[in-house]
Write an enzyme that holds these catalytic residues in place. Sequence first.
Site, mmCIF file in Angstrom:
data_model
loop_
_atom_site.group_PDB
_atom_site.id
_atom_site.type_symbol
_atom_site.label_atom_id
_atom_site.label_comp_id
_atom_site.label_asym_id
_atom_site.label_seq_id
_atom_site.Cartn_x
_atom_site.Cartn_y
_atom_site.Cartn_z
ATOM 1 N N SER A 194 0.936 -0.979 -0.021
ATOM 2 C CA SER A 194 0.096 0.010 0.081
ATOM 3 C C SER A 194 0.853 1.138 -0.001
ATOM 4 O O SER A 194 1.849 1.332 0.617
ATOM 5 C CB SER A 194 -1.039 -0.107 1.391
ATOM 6 O OG SER A 194 -1.452 1.237 1.573
ATOM 7 N N TYR B 35 -1.882 -0.874 11.113
ATOM 8 C CA TYR B 35 -1.906 -1.400 9.659
ATOM 9 C C TYR B 35 -0.722 -1.290 8.709
ATOM 10 O O TYR B 35 -0.307 -1.994 8.233
ATOM 11 C CB TYR B 35 -3.310 -0.758 9.391
ATOM 12 C CG TYR B 35 -3.260 -1.191 7.599
ATOM 13 C CD1 TYR B 35 -3.764 -2.487 7.137
ATOM 14 C CD2 TYR B 35 -3.303 0.010 6.565
ATOM 15 C CE1 TYR B 35 -3.613 -2.629 5.706
ATOM 16 C CE2 TYR B 35 -3.092 -0.414 5.356
ATOM 17 C CZ TYR B 35 -3.624 -1.750 4.906
ATOM 18 O OH TYR B 35 -3.631 -1.637 3.442
ATOM 19 N N LYS C 98 2.201 -3.663 6.796
ATOM 20 C CA LYS C 98 2.618 -3.679 5.371
ATOM 21 C C LYS C 98 4.370 -3.716 5.230
ATOM 22 O O LYS C 98 4.841 -3.939 4.507
ATOM 23 C CB LYS C 98 1.969 -2.620 4.516
ATOM 24 C CG LYS C 98 0.607 -2.805 4.503
ATOM 25 C CD LYS C 98 0.260 -4.244 3.670
ATOM 26 C CE LYS C 98 -1.215 -4.384 3.431
ATOM 27 N NZ LYS C 98 -1.800 -5.762 2.900
#
Length: 338
Positions: free
Chosen positions: A124, A147, A151
């Site tokens: 992302s 979050y 990643k």
Amino acid sequence: MKILVSGGAGYIGSHTVLQLVQAGHDVVIVDNFSNSQPAVIGRLEALAGRHLPVHAFDLLDEDKTEHLFATEGFDAVIHFAGLKAVGESVEKPLDYYENNLGSTFSLVRAMRRHGVDKLVFSSSATVYGTDQAGATEDRPTFATNPYGWTKVMQEQILRDIAVADPTLRFALLRYFNPVGAHASGTIGENPSGIPNNLMPFIAQVAVGRRERLNVFGDDYDTPDGTGVRDYIHVEDLAAGHVAALEALTSTEEPVSVWNLGSGRGTSVLELLHAFERAVGHELPYEVVARRPGDVAVSYADPAKANRELGWQTTRSVDDMCADTWRWQQQNPNGYDDA
Ligand code: NAD
Ligand code: UD1
């Protein structure tokens, strides 16, 4: 190729499954339906014109993952499965680290045991932290929430694994803001509860499920003061996965990083007005305080993906709104109506 698609029942996974089938690949889906509904499978099969094998289990279950790899001979894995809500990740960091890192460990262990050498991973733009404007792939990575850290960490873990075994080929795809739906209007994004993201929120205002859009701040240093993002049609994003997978069959690079975005920024009010054009009338909105943690501007430099994958976005913001609106109108309550 025979491809295992983890999280293939989800928003981006479902659109990618269809394009993989259309490109001539065999697809097997694994999904625990924690953030998707089985109803999507029938719709996918109708669009694909064939049966799609689905395994409903949690990738954290290493025995089931191992059994799947032992019984099917996969050539590659596309790994979409993961939890993705930023706010929830702040509330439940352990769930996010456990699910997102654990599913990757389980998959990569099984890949290595069974000689599967190609993996495409859903990363992302969040890995660029607060430095997301015009990002090129060589920018340092960091995160501002759990979050995002999952990643950043998964990218690093995959890099370390690729150093230890140079036969592996990994693609880290950094998505900007995926929106839109399949042109049929039968598959699309199906957020549970109140949508966190802008496009599904606007769509629910348009269909009458929400009273008005809250615009989170109009005092950013942007042309109209509202936040700017690089929206990418989910069909263009899906095509990027097919291209990345094919590139992995010939690259010498153990790890390839590609931004998937258009390179163009669109403000909150510009997106709202584009959606109004799709609907044919104005939509109510109110400017409220900034959302904590938001950056002013995020857009990709997609030149590397354009050059190395022969891929670029082809759909406009108006296309994204028209396709989202078709999906929302045909499915006012998402797959709950199915
Ligand atoms: P999604 O929630 O619609 O799809 C993810 C799917 O994975 C769901 O169907 C869910 O049930 C499944 N899943 C989650 N954990 C699992 C587990 N442990 N075992 C088996 N299945 C599991 O999300 P999406 O929007 O399609 O996103 C796909 C991937 O792309 C995610 O990794 C996400 O972080 C990443 N991503 C998404 C966006 C976005 O805006 N949608 C942006 C950047 C990156
Ligand atoms: C969010 C995530 C990001 C993730 C990305 C994927 C947060 C803080 N960030 O980013 O980690 O990678 O989704 O798509 O959740 N907006 C409104 N009103 C709304 C919703 C959003 O004004 O009701 C604005 C936001 O302030 C922002 C823009 O719309 O300026 C886009 O927001 P959103 O769709 O949530 O995406 P991101 O903030 O880019």
